[in-house]
Design an enzyme around this catalytic site. Structure first.
Site, PDB file in Angstrom:
ATOM      1  CE  LYS A 125     -15.396  -2.393  12.217  1.00 42.26           C
ATOM      2  NZ  LYS A 125     -15.583  -1.395  13.275  1.00 42.26           N
ATOM      3  CG  ASN A 158     -22.102   2.801  12.717  1.00 42.47           C
ATOM      4  OD1 ASN A 158     -22.547   3.726  12.030  1.00 42.47           O
ATOM      5  ND2 ASN A 158     -20.868   2.381  12.601  1.00 42.47           N
ATOM      6  CB  ALA A 201     -37.534  -2.992   3.038  1.00 44.74           C
ATOM      7  N   GLY A 202     -34.566  -3.956   2.238  1.00 44.73           N
ATOM      8  CA  GLY A 202     -33.677  -4.492   1.199  1.00 44.73           C
ATOM      9  C   GLY A 202     -33.146  -5.842   1.609  1.00 44.73           C
ATOM     10  CE  LYS A 237     -18.552   4.878  13.779  1.00 45.12           C
ATOM     11  NZ  LYS A 237     -18.932   5.484  12.528  1.00 45.12           N
ATOM     12  CB  CYS A 254     -19.145   0.499   9.740  1.00 49.48           C
ATOM     13  SG  CYS A 254     -17.576   1.253   9.317  1.00 49.48           S
ATOM     14  CG  LEU A 256     -37.066   5.267   7.674  1.00 48.83           C
ATOM     15  CD1 LEU A 256     -38.312   6.136   7.765  1.00 48.83           C
ATOM     16  CD2 LEU A 256     -37.034   4.303   8.865  1.00 48.83           C
ATOM     17  NE  ARG A 315     -13.501  -3.406   4.649  1.00 47.95           N
ATOM     18  CZ  ARG A 315     -12.821  -2.443   5.277  1.00 47.95           C
ATOM     19  NH1 ARG A 315     -11.986  -2.760   6.249  1.00 47.95           N
ATOM     20  NH2 ARG A 315     -12.986  -1.177   4.953  1.00 47.95           N
ATOM     21  CE  LYS A 342      -4.396  -0.869   2.135  1.00 49.90           C
ATOM     22  NZ  LYS A 342      -5.302  -0.809   3.249  1.00 49.90           N
TER      23      LYS A 342
HETATM   24  P1  NAD Z   1      -9.274  -0.407   6.598  1.00 51.30           P
HETATM   25  O1  NAD Z   1      -9.189  -1.847   6.870  1.00 51.30           O
HETATM   26  O2  NAD Z   1      -9.701   0.072   5.252  1.00 51.30           O
HETATM   27  O3  NAD Z   1      -7.860   0.275   6.921  1.00 51.30           O
HETATM   28  C1  NAD Z   1      -7.097  -0.006   8.043  1.00 51.30           C
HETATM   29  C2  NAD Z   1      -5.639   0.200   7.678  1.00 51.30           C
HETATM   30  O4  NAD Z   1      -4.842   0.055   8.854  1.00 51.30           O
HETATM   31  C3  NAD Z   1      -5.107  -0.815   6.670  1.00 51.30           C
HETATM   32  O5  NAD Z   1      -4.510  -0.136   5.583  1.00 51.30           O
HETATM   33  C4  NAD Z   1      -4.086  -1.625   7.454  1.00 51.30           C
HETATM   34  O6  NAD Z   1      -3.005  -2.080   6.660  1.00 51.30           O
HETATM   35  C5  NAD Z   1      -3.639  -0.607   8.498  1.00 51.30           C
HETATM   36  N1  NAD Z   1      -3.024  -1.213   9.675  1.00 51.30           N
HETATM   37  C6  NAD Z   1      -3.448  -2.279  10.397  1.00 51.30           C
HETATM   38  N2  NAD Z   1      -2.589  -2.522  11.402  1.00 51.30           N
HETATM   39  C7  NAD Z   1      -1.622  -1.602  11.331  1.00 51.30           C
HETATM   40  C8  NAD Z   1      -0.449  -1.347  12.081  1.00 51.30           C
HETATM   41  N3  NAD Z   1      -0.134  -2.105  13.140  1.00 51.30           N
HETATM   42  N4  NAD Z   1       0.336  -0.315  11.720  1.00 51.30           N
HETATM   43  C9  NAD Z   1       0.012   0.455  10.653  1.00 51.30           C
HETATM   44  N5  NAD Z   1      -1.095   0.257   9.907  1.00 51.30           N
HETATM   45  C10 NAD Z   1      -1.892  -0.760  10.227  1.00 51.30           C
HETATM   46  O7  NAD Z   1     -10.222   0.187   7.718  1.00 51.30           O
HETATM   47  P2  NAD Z   1     -11.206   1.452   7.607  1.00 51.30           P
HETATM   48  O8  NAD Z   1     -12.428   1.052   6.880  1.00 51.30           O
HETATM   49  O9  NAD Z   1     -10.442   2.644   7.174  1.00 51.30           O
HETATM   50  O10 NAD Z   1     -11.605   1.620   9.144  1.00 51.30           O
HETATM   51  C11 NAD Z   1     -10.679   2.048  10.115  1.00 51.30           C
HETATM   52  C12 NAD Z   1     -11.425   2.291  11.400  1.00 51.30           C
HETATM   53  O11 NAD Z   1     -12.390   3.342  11.227  1.00 51.30           O
HETATM   54  C13 NAD Z   1     -12.225   1.095  11.914  1.00 51.30           C
HETATM   55  O12 NAD Z   1     -12.225   1.112  13.301  1.00 51.30           O
HETATM   56  C14 NAD Z   1     -13.623   1.373  11.394  1.00 51.30           C
HETATM   57  O13 NAD Z   1     -14.609   0.755  12.173  1.00 51.30           O
HETATM   58  C15 NAD Z   1     -13.688   2.882  11.526  1.00 51.30           C
HETATM   59  N6  NAD Z   1     -14.627   3.529  10.599  1.00 51.30           N
HETATM   60  C16 NAD Z   1     -14.705   3.113   9.299  1.00 51.30           C
HETATM   61  C17 NAD Z   1     -15.564   3.767   8.438  1.00 51.30           C
HETATM   62  C18 NAD Z   1     -15.695   3.317   7.011  1.00 51.30           C
HETATM   63  O14 NAD Z   1     -16.637   3.748   6.340  1.00 51.30           O
HETATM   64  N7  NAD Z   1     -14.809   2.480   6.495  1.00 51.30           N
HETATM   65  C19 NAD Z   1     -16.343   4.841   8.884  1.00 51.30           C
HETATM   66  C20 NAD Z   1     -16.217   5.248  10.199  1.00 51.30           C
HETATM   67  C21 NAD Z   1     -15.353   4.590  11.047  1.00 51.30           C
END
Ligand code: NAD
Length: 431
Positions: free
Chosen positions: A266, A211, A255-256, A207, A263, A253, A329, A35
């Protein structure tokens, strides 16, 4: 300001780019070398509408840099955002492994006062845990603060949400950290979006509450959709009539086929675990989760009511968990395709963006580059993700290409009357 973002996934990359675009110097860190190599060469690793343009501009200006060197990120910045993933572990809790590893390393490398910001979605009490781990790993006593600043962006609208958030939540017990965080977000809040400062634990719960509320609304409508089907009502009309109530509002609101993504599923599960750990009842959220799981089978049951799925070929339109993202996911499409395959069906699939990601998790699916090609000689079409481009396709052509004119519309994007007039066997959800 000098900022570090740890974790360059959907949240990290959008937040990092957005903050660089406000004029800050941003170091983005990830332990995934592939990445970092791509990003360091100015190439995005995920799809998010509108991101590429600001990413490229800020990358070229040098305000946005990428490295795997966390030590550098800790030393060069005053504010460090933890944006790593917190997936569900086997016990259905938020897996905090990455958060804990980062906290330890921040402690080890700390050279000066730092604000450590939990932006990852983490259960109540995690800021305290991070504080403890940082302290345990410090080489010498250096002051720092841990702030909870949960992220609310929606994939597919991440850039828009960064620039125009409904609110910015800052959970802190430190005036110094509060001042720095407000200074950082002031320019975003300029558009009359409130910055709400609160205690850390409330911020952490906000948060999950958000959700869980969205998930509840979806499961609520999905459960009612079954009653609509049995009685001849239309869930879309029910949804509209309900949403016109100002106390309720019209969003979430629909249905699907159930909610998916990285998010909602989990976070509902993690909230249930947190409630139980604190000896609180969790039955409301358990029901929300169970209704969602069941809803993913609805499409397959509908198909079975009109054809013999065994030895059929089914076309699936839409693989991402929702439109405008390449994220698959927990996408309902994955569960549905696997169920169809278990029943002996062959699957043809099309998605405008998510096919490369889907290829990595799905076996024996034939992927197509065009929605029409995907349905040729299929026994039925299932619409799983409501991409805009599916809304106005040539349905006469669709009918000609399908072996049997059967459409299961998992997102209610077509009109039952029009589809029936065209000669389709049309099965929507709750109508
Ligand atoms: P993601 O899986 O897309 O990205 C996480 C990144 O962290 C990855 O690139 C991974 O390689 C990196 N990573 C993991 N361990 C690491 C380490 N030890 N050192 C450095 N980098 C490391 O996740 P995301 O979707 O961006 O979500 C991140 C967080 O934000 C989660 O807690 C999620 O619940 C929250 N969140 C996500 C969204 C969303 O829409 N995706 C919205 C709000 C909140």
């Amino acid at each position: 300001m000098k900022l570090t973002i740890v974790g360059t996934g959907y949240v990290g990359i959008v937040t990092g780019t957005g903050l660089a675009n406000l004029g800050n110097d941003v170091i983005c860190i990830d332990n995934d070398r592939k990445k970092i190599d791509m990003l360091s060469n100015g190439k995005l690793t995920l799809y998010e509408p509108g991101l590429e343009e600001i990413f490229t501009r800020n990358f070229r200006s040098g305000r946005l840099v990428f490295t795997a060197d966390l030590k550098r990120g800790v030393r060069e910045s005053e504010i460090i955002f933890i944006c790593v993933g917190t997936p569900c572990n086997e016990a259905d809790e938020a897996d905090l492994t990455a958060v804990k590893v980062i906290a330890g390393e921040i402690g080890r490398y700390m050279n000066d006062y730092k604000v450590i910001v939990n932006k990852s979605t983490v259960p109540v009490g995690t800021a305290e845990l991070v504080k403890k781990i940082v302290k345990e790993n410090q080489q010498e006593k250096i002051p720092f603060d841990v702030v909870s600043n949960p992220e609310f962006l929606r994939e597919g609208a991440g850039v828009k949400d960064f620039e125009n958030p409904d609110r910015i939540i800052i959970g802190t017990d430190s005036k110094k950290a509060e001042g720095l965080m407000i200074a950082l977000y002031r320019s975003v809040a300029r558009t009359n979006r409130p910055i709400m400062v609160t205690d850390i634990k409330s911020a952490e719960i906000i948060k999950y509450a958000g959700n869980a509320m969205l998930a509840t609304r979806i499961s609520f409508m999905n459960q009612l959709s079954h009653l609509c089907e049995k009685t001849g009502a239309d869930i879309r009309a029910v949804s509209r009539g309900l949403g016109l109530d100002g106390r309720i509002g019209s969003r979430f609101l629909h249905a699907g086929l159930g909610y998916g993504g990285s998010c909602l599923p989990k976070d509902v599960k993690a909230l249930i675990s947190t409630l139980k750990q604190h000896n609180c009842e969790a039955d409301l959220f358990e029901a929300v989760d169970q209704i969602n799981e069941r809803q993913k089978s609805v499409v397959v049951e509908k198909l079975e009511s009109v054809i013999s799925v065994n030895e059929s070929t089914i076309a699936v339109w839409g693989l991402s968990f929702k439109p405008k993202t390449d994220d698959i996911r927990e996408a309902p499409a994955i569960t549905i395709i696997e169920k169809l395959q278990q029943l002996g069906a062959k699957v043809h699939a099309f998605d405008p963006i998510a096919t490369p990601n889907a290829r990595q998790v799905l076996n024996d699916v034939t992927f197509f580059e065009n929605p029409y090609e995907a349905i040729r000689d299929c026994d039925a079409l299932v619409v799983v993700t409501e991409w805009d481009e599916f809304r106005n396709l040539d349905m006469q052509e669709v009918k000609l290409l399908l072996k049997q004119p059967i459409v299961v519309d998992g997102r209610n994007i077509y009109s039952p009357k029009e589809m029936e007039a065209l000669g389709f066997t049309y099965l929507g959800i709750g109508r």
